[in-house]
Design an enzyme around this catalytic site. Structure first.
Site, PDB file in Angstrom:
ATOM      1  CB  CYS A 128      14.958  41.529 -44.974  1.00 35.29           C
ATOM      2  SG  CYS A 128      12.945  41.323 -44.944  1.00 35.29           S
ATOM      3  N   GLY A 164      10.579  31.250 -50.578  1.00 33.39           N
ATOM      4  CA  GLY A 164      11.162  31.202 -49.289  1.00 33.39           C
ATOM      5  C   GLY A 164      10.562  32.287 -48.012  1.00 33.39           C
ATOM      6  NE  ARG A 166       5.298  35.813 -52.522  1.00 34.70           N
ATOM      7  CZ  ARG A 166       4.552  36.978 -52.388  1.00 34.70           C
ATOM      8  NH1 ARG A 166       3.396  36.915 -51.826  1.00 34.70           N
ATOM      9  NH2 ARG A 166       4.793  38.021 -53.374  1.00 34.70           N
ATOM     10  CB  ALA A 167       7.699  29.183 -47.206  1.00 33.09           C
TER      11      ALA A 167
END
Length: 312
Positions: A128, A164, A166-167
């Site tokens: 992003c 997702g 954060r991982a």
């Protein structure tokens, strides 16, 4: 006739992308929504919309009767999981659009290099932060003789960062940095992400710092404004937060750039804001909106190109 697509990952990004396709696309049609949590909101919404669903991951997708008709598969899972998905999907001749930081295929930024990679079987949407800032880095590069350094800081609301995202924090910084260099054209890049817990949630903010040589301020400013207009064609909420700022770095006070050394030139600072279309999550989640909007744009261009090739 619309091209059928599947989305793997029924979380925030996958669900927002599904709704975008359903509401806005004249070229794509949802064929399947794939997840691993039978209670996920994304799968529930897909079922209500009449879209085929499975909570058995990619194995479940392969079992669906509609799988044979799927032309494009969007992967909105994680970088690690995507490696396994990619092998299966490519073997079956599916066009893969990767919304994870796995970067198995070339980095694609619609406003910069979309048409260069349409023949690739896997196209990576970077991150992003990359989608928001690499266009600006590239805009500075094309207006100068040399872009020594590009640094970006992406600040997103903590509420818009799901499991997702954060991982994938480590992959985010590395993939975005690599995109700043390979697509943006900076000789050295750096990426930082901030998950802001502020209440009420803040709209996505991005800052770009660049050090360049050659080219004048008016040319750089004009190139940046033109690039903002280009991105707004598929992300209407993308905008400059304030005017572009410049600072001359003289030979008497150079800055140290890793692997390059002491350097002087023109420092350009660009401050951006990305407001989402609120198709699924609130408008502050511009980080999701720019990713799904970019992926949608690329998929539509790929289908249009394939249709033209068939006609000719």
């Amino acid at each position: 006739m619309k091209a059928k697509v599947a989305i793997i990952g029924s979380g925030n990004i996958g669900t927002d992308l599904m709704i975008k396709i359903q509401r806005t696309s004249d070229i794509l049609e949802m064929g399947a929504m794939v997840g691993i949590d039978p209670e996920s909101d994304g799968l529930s919404r897909a079922a209500r919309l009449g879209v085929a669903t499975t909570y058995e991951g990619i194995e479940g997708l392969l079992k669906l009767p509609c799988y044979k008709d799927i032309k494009v598969v969007f992967d909105a899972t994680s970088a690690q999981t995507h490696e396994r998905h990619d092998k299966v999907l490519r073997a079956d001749g599916k066009q893969v659009i990767d919304l994870t930081p796995a970067a198995l295929g070339p980095y694609v930024i619609p406003s910069v290099n979309m048409d260069e990679h349409l023949a690739e079987k896997n196209m990576n949407m970077v991150t992003c932060g990359g989608q928001a800032t690499i266009p600006i880095v590239y805009a500075i590069k094309r207006a100068t003789e040399r872009l020594l350094y590009g640094e970006i800081v992406a600040s997103i609301s903590s509420k818009s960062a799901g499991p997702g995202t954060r991982a994938n924090i480590d992959e985010f910084t590395e993939t975005t940095r690599a995109g700043i260099e390979s697509v943006g054209g900076a000789e050295r890049g750096k990426a930082i992400i901030v998950l802001n817990p502020a209440e009420p949630p803040l709209i996505m903010r991005d800052t770009v710092f660049a050090l360049s040589q050659g080219g004048d301020q008016d040319a750089i400013r004009d190139s940046i404004h033109k690039m903002v207009e280009t991105v707004q064609e598929y992300v209407p909420g993308y905008r400059l937060k304030q005017e572009v700022q410049f600072e001359v770095i003289g030979d008497n006070n150079p800055v140290n750039i890793p692997d390059i050394g002491l350097a002087s030139g023109l420092k350009t600072s660009v401050f951006l804001e990305v407001e989402g279309a609120a198709h699924y999550l609130p408008a502050y989640a511009g980080n999701l909106d720019i990713m799904t909007s970019a992926a949608l744009k690329v998929a539509e261009r790929w289908v249009e190109t394939k249709m033209k090739q068939m006609v000719s």
